[in-house]
Design a protein around this motif. Structure first.
Motif, PDB file in Angstrom:
ATOM      1  N   VAL A 186       0.848  -1.195   0.000  1.00  0.00           N
ATOM      2  CA  VAL A 186       0.000   0.000   0.000  1.00  0.00           C
ATOM      3  C   VAL A 186       0.883   1.244   0.000  1.00  0.00           C
ATOM      4  N   VAL A 187       0.873   1.982  -1.110  1.00  0.00           N
ATOM      5  CA  VAL A 187       1.734   3.156  -1.233  1.00  0.00           C
ATOM      6  C   VAL A 187       1.093   4.354  -0.547  1.00  0.00           C
ATOM      7  N   LYS A 188       1.904   5.089   0.181  1.00  0.00           N
ATOM      8  CA  LYS A 188       1.469   6.327   0.806  1.00  0.00           C
ATOM      9  C   LYS A 188       2.551   7.372   0.588  1.00  0.00           C
ATOM     10  N   ILE A 189       2.229   8.593   0.894  1.00  0.00           N
ATOM     11  CA  ILE A 189       3.224   9.657   0.842  1.00  0.00           C
ATOM     12  C   ILE A 189       3.848   9.814   2.222  1.00  0.00           C
ATOM     13  N   GLY A 190       5.168   9.748   2.267  1.00  0.00           N
ATOM     14  CA  GLY A 190       5.844  10.032   3.511  1.00  0.00           C
ATOM     15  C   GLY A 190       5.720  11.498   3.869  1.00  0.00           C
ATOM     16  N   ARG A 191       5.922  11.818   5.121  1.00  0.00           N
ATOM     17  CA  ARG A 191       5.808  13.203   5.561  1.00  0.00           C
ATOM     18  C   ARG A 191       6.985  13.543   6.455  1.00  0.00           C
ATOM     19  N   THR A 192       7.639  14.639   6.181  1.00  0.00           N
ATOM     20  CA  THR A 192       8.687  15.174   7.051  1.00  0.00           C
ATOM     21  C   THR A 192       8.344  16.622   7.352  1.00  0.00           C
ATOM     22  N   HIS A 193       8.636  17.059   8.565  1.00  0.00           N
ATOM     23  CA  HIS A 193       8.260  18.410   9.014  1.00  0.00           C
ATOM     24  C   HIS A 193       6.742  18.609   8.910  1.00  0.00           C
ATOM     25  N   LEU A 194       5.973  17.529   9.001  1.00  0.00           N
ATOM     26  CA  LEU A 194       4.515  17.532   8.860  1.00  0.00           C
ATOM     27  C   LEU A 194       4.078  17.846   7.425  1.00  0.00           C
ATOM     28  N   MET A 195       4.998  17.888   6.489  1.00  0.00           N
ATOM     29  CA  MET A 195       4.687  18.246   5.106  1.00  0.00           C
ATOM     30  C   MET A 195       4.937  17.045   4.199  1.00  0.00           C
ATOM     31  N   ASP A 196       4.303  17.082   3.013  1.00  0.00           N
ATOM     32  CA  ASP A 196       4.465  15.998   2.053  1.00  0.00           C
ATOM     33  C   ASP A 196       5.932  15.778   1.718  1.00  0.00           C
ATOM     34  N   ALA A 197       6.316  14.515   1.621  1.00  0.00           N
ATOM     35  CA  ALA A 197       7.670  14.154   1.194  1.00  0.00           C
ATOM     36  C   ALA A 197       7.547  13.156   0.046  1.00  0.00           C
ATOM     37  N   VAL A 198       8.423  12.186  -0.012  1.00  0.00           N
ATOM     38  CA  VAL A 198       8.408  11.225  -1.130  1.00  0.00           C
ATOM     39  C   VAL A 198       7.627   9.977  -0.731  1.00  0.00           C
ATOM     40  N   PRO A 199       7.279   9.123  -1.699  1.00  0.00           N
ATOM     41  CA  PRO A 199       6.452   7.955  -1.396  1.00  0.00           C
ATOM     42  C   PRO A 199       7.170   6.885  -0.575  1.00  0.00           C
ATOM     43  N   MET A 200       6.374   6.103   0.095  1.00  0.00           N
ATOM     44  CA  MET A 200       6.809   4.924   0.849  1.00  0.00           C
ATOM     45  C   MET A 200       5.595   4.009   0.928  1.00  0.00           C
ATOM     46  N   THR A 201       5.682   2.939   1.689  1.00  0.00           N
ATOM     47  CA  THR A 201       4.484   2.114   1.866  1.00  0.00           C
ATOM     48  C   THR A 201       3.981   2.231   3.303  1.00  0.00           C
ATOM     49  N   MET A 202       2.697   1.970   3.452  1.00  0.00           N
ATOM     50  CA  MET A 202       2.138   1.924   4.799  1.00  0.00           C
ATOM     51  C   MET A 202       2.768   0.777   5.580  1.00  0.00           C
ATOM     52  N   GLY A 203       3.131  -0.281   4.884  1.00  0.00           N
ATOM     53  CA  GLY A 203       3.809  -1.390   5.545  1.00  0.00           C
ATOM     54  C   GLY A 203       5.124  -0.966   6.166  1.00  0.00           C
ATOM     55  N   GLN A 204       5.858  -0.099   5.472  1.00  0.00           N
ATOM     56  CA  GLN A 204       7.122   0.389   6.023  1.00  0.00           C
ATOM     57  C   GLN A 204       6.896   1.218   7.283  1.00  0.00           C
ATOM     58  N   ALA A 205       5.815   1.988   7.309  1.00  0.00           N
ATOM     59  CA  ALA A 205       5.499   2.776   8.502  1.00  0.00           C
ATOM     60  C   ALA A 205       5.214   1.862   9.692  1.00  0.00           C
ATOM     61  N   PHE A 206       4.422   0.806   9.462  1.00  0.00           N
ATOM     62  CA  PHE A 206       4.081  -0.103  10.550  1.00  0.00           C
ATOM     63  C   PHE A 206       5.266  -0.974  10.949  1.00  0.00           C
ATOM     64  N   ASP A 207       6.137  -1.280  10.003  1.00  0.00           N
ATOM     65  CA  ASP A 207       7.348  -2.009  10.356  1.00  0.00           C
ATOM     66  C   ASP A 207       8.219  -1.172  11.293  1.00  0.00           C
ATOM     67  N   ALA A 208       8.278   0.135  11.035  1.00  0.00           N
ATOM     68  CA  ALA A 208       9.039   1.012  11.934  1.00  0.00           C
ATOM     69  C   ALA A 208       8.441   0.988  13.337  1.00  0.00           C
ATOM     70  N   PHE A 209       7.105   1.015  13.428  1.00  0.00           N
ATOM     71  CA  PHE A 209       6.449   0.942  14.740  1.00  0.00           C
ATOM     72  C   PHE A 209       6.817  -0.368  15.445  1.00  0.00           C
ATOM     73  N   ALA A 210       6.721  -1.470  14.711  1.00  0.00           N
ATOM     74  CA  ALA A 210       7.015  -2.783  15.297  1.00  0.00           C
ATOM     75  C   ALA A 210       8.449  -2.845  15.801  1.00  0.00           C
ATOM     76  N   ARG A 211       9.361  -2.250  15.039  1.00  0.00           N
ATOM     77  CA  ARG A 211      10.760  -2.269  15.456  1.00  0.00           C
ATOM     78  C   ARG A 211      10.998  -1.424  16.705  1.00  0.00           C
ATOM     79  N   GLN A 212      10.262  -0.325  16.844  1.00  0.00           N
ATOM     80  CA  GLN A 212      10.371   0.456  18.068  1.00  0.00           C
ATOM     81  C   GLN A 212      10.002  -0.390  19.291  1.00  0.00           C
ATOM     82  N   ILE A 213       8.902  -1.112  19.184  1.00  0.00           N
ATOM     83  CA  ILE A 213       8.477  -1.947  20.309  1.00  0.00           C
ATOM     84  C   ILE A 213       9.464  -3.088  20.514  1.00  0.00           C
ATOM     85  N   GLY A 214       9.969  -3.660  19.424  1.00  0.00           N
ATOM     86  CA  GLY A 214      10.958  -4.716  19.551  1.00  0.00           C
ATOM     87  C   GLY A 214      12.220  -4.244  20.261  1.00  0.00           C
ATOM     88  N   HIS A 215      12.676  -3.051  19.921  1.00  0.00           N
ATOM     89  CA  HIS A 215      13.843  -2.494  20.607  1.00  0.00           C
ATOM     90  C   HIS A 215      13.538  -2.249  22.087  1.00  0.00           C
TER      91      HIS A 215
END
Length: 463
Positions: A186-215
């Protein structure tokens, strides 16, 4: 247990004279005196502290028996009574507040008195006899409050982390990993500084969340060796006065058998009693987890904001709650609970830090408040991790239509053309797209920089 009326009282004698105690209560003179002194607040230690004291007194009785410091018959009945305390049968007989002497002496004496009274009762004696089992001479043999209370702090914390927090965090991590897999394409637009950035996937966002909890789980596990190092055997100041040689080793062996955890003697009882750096380290790991949860919960509730006038990229599960004035309004209540719990844990960490710094020479004198806040943080994080996983994360879906529209219109998808056209021409594309309210694809074609086919080949439809 005693069938005496609550209105009746018995009289016990201690070093300061006679004390009247409610007849049906198993505590003794020192606890009763403390009740009249420490009339502060309503906070009480959770049951897990009382149960940990039961475990500690069992291990001490076994160690004393092994080292011939207690007659086998007394050690056996103390162990039997302490086992009932560990099982929760006497929780109502621990009435003292958290706000007491900084060493936790009164709660240690509360445990000694309850166990002594119950042991004597098992031997056919009435409550308050203090014989043949004496709370100080026998239940507290080879111990001091100064080493027993911090030992209980470590035991209770280690058990709460293992049995409650780590399993809950594992559930949350698994739920986030599942959503990362489901949303991998699922492609989404990444956001930096609360503003639109370049594309990524929603899966990548949730993987980052999972890794935070794993750490966070990894950080908790890393505290284990120091958390499981116990100061028992130091007695009053750390020197081991009145404890037989080898008591610390025997105690840790028995505590390990009882708990299933690998407890070891602290080689410096002075450090284990005067400083609580190991417990502060645990709180530090909890503080990081709290910060991670704020990040995750805020991202999810902002991505799910709407349903029509917000970002609306995530569809959050309905919890059945609504506004008192706006019919049908749905709010990200679970995420808000997560954030509030995290605030409490961060505040607790500040208290724990101050308490851990309150060692004066050979004794830390802020043990009760440190333990109270640490166990509250563990309990809150464990509960909220389960709720977050089960009532929100597992039910999250994506709004593919909204995401496609956002991605198609995202100006900074044109960033992929930097190597092809150069930075300045890509600036022209984004400026024209924004000014004319068209997609960057249409702007690029209108400017004559690329054909539709070339644009699609270079930019593509993925992240």
């Amino acid at each position: 247990m005693s069938k005496n009326s609550p209105l009746q009282a018995r009289t016990e004698q201690d070093a300061f004279g006679p004390v009247e105690i409610p007849a049906e209560r198993y505590w003794g003179a020192q606890t009763q005196r403390a009740l009249t002194v420490f009339q502060v607040g309503e906070e009480r230690f959770p049951a897990e502290v009382i149960h940990a004291f039961g475990l500690q007194k069992i291990a001490a009785a076994r160690a004393n028996r092994r080292l011939d410091a207690l007659p086998p018959d007394l050690a056996e009945v103390i162990e039997a009574a302490a086992s009932e305390v560990r099982a929760g049968l006497f929780d109502q007989h621990f009435p003292l507040p958290v706000w007491q002497t900084g060493s936790g002496t009164q709660t240690n004496m509360n445990a000694n008195e309850v166990i002594a009274n119950r042991a004597n009762q098992m031997l056919g004696q009435p409550l308050g006899t203090r014989a043949p089992v004496h709370p100080n001479d026998h239940v507290n043999r080879s111990q001091s409050s100064n080493d027993s209370f911090p030992t209980v702090m470590h035991i209770a914390t280690a058990l709460a982390v293992r049995d409650r927090l780590q399993p809950a965090l594992a559930v949350l991590r698994a739920a986030l990993e599942d959503r990362a897999t489901v949303f991998a394409d699922v492609v989404k637009i990444g956001r930096t500084h609360l503003m639109d950035a370049v594309p990524m996937t929603m899966g990548q966002a949730f993987d980052a969340f999972a890794r935070q909890i794993g750490h966070g789980i990894d950080r908790l596990e890393a505290t284990g060796p120091r958390l499981r190092s116990l100061p028992q055997g130091g007695t009053a100041v750390g020197s081991g006065l009145n404890a037989p040689a080898g008591f610390d080793v025997a105690f840790c062996e028995e505590a390990s058998r009882l708990s299933g955890l690998d407890f070891t003697p602290n080689p410096s009882k002075f450090e284990g009693m005067a400083a609580h750096d190991a417990l502060l380290e645990v709180s530090g790991a909890l503080n990081v987890i709290a910060a991670s949860l704020i990040k995750i919960a805020n991202d999810i509730r902002f991505l799910g904001s709407g349903p029509r006038c917000g970002l609306g990229e995530l569809i959050l599960p309905d919890d059945g709650l609504t506004s008192s004035i706006m019919p049908g309004k749905r709010n990200p209540t679970i995420a808000e609970v997560v954030v509030q719990v995290a605030f409490q844990v961060i505040g607790n960490h500040a208290t724990i830090s101050a308490a851990a710094a309150s060692g004066n020479f050979e004794l830390n004198v802020a043990k009760p408040v440190l333990l109270h806040n640490l166990l509250q943080s563990i309990r809150l994080l464990a509960d909220v991790a389960q709720v977050f996983a089960q009532r929100m994360i597992q039910g999250i879906e994506v709004d593919r239509r909204r995401l496609k529209s956002n991605v198609d219109n995202a100006l900074l998808r044109a960033t992929a053309l930097n190597p092809i056209l150069g930075y300045d021409k890509v600036v022209e594309i984004t400026v024209k797209a924004l000014r004319d309210d068209v997609t960057p694809r249409d702007a690029c074609i209108a400017l004559g920089f690329l054909s539709a086919e070339d644009y699609d080949r270079h930019v593509g439809t993925g992240p």
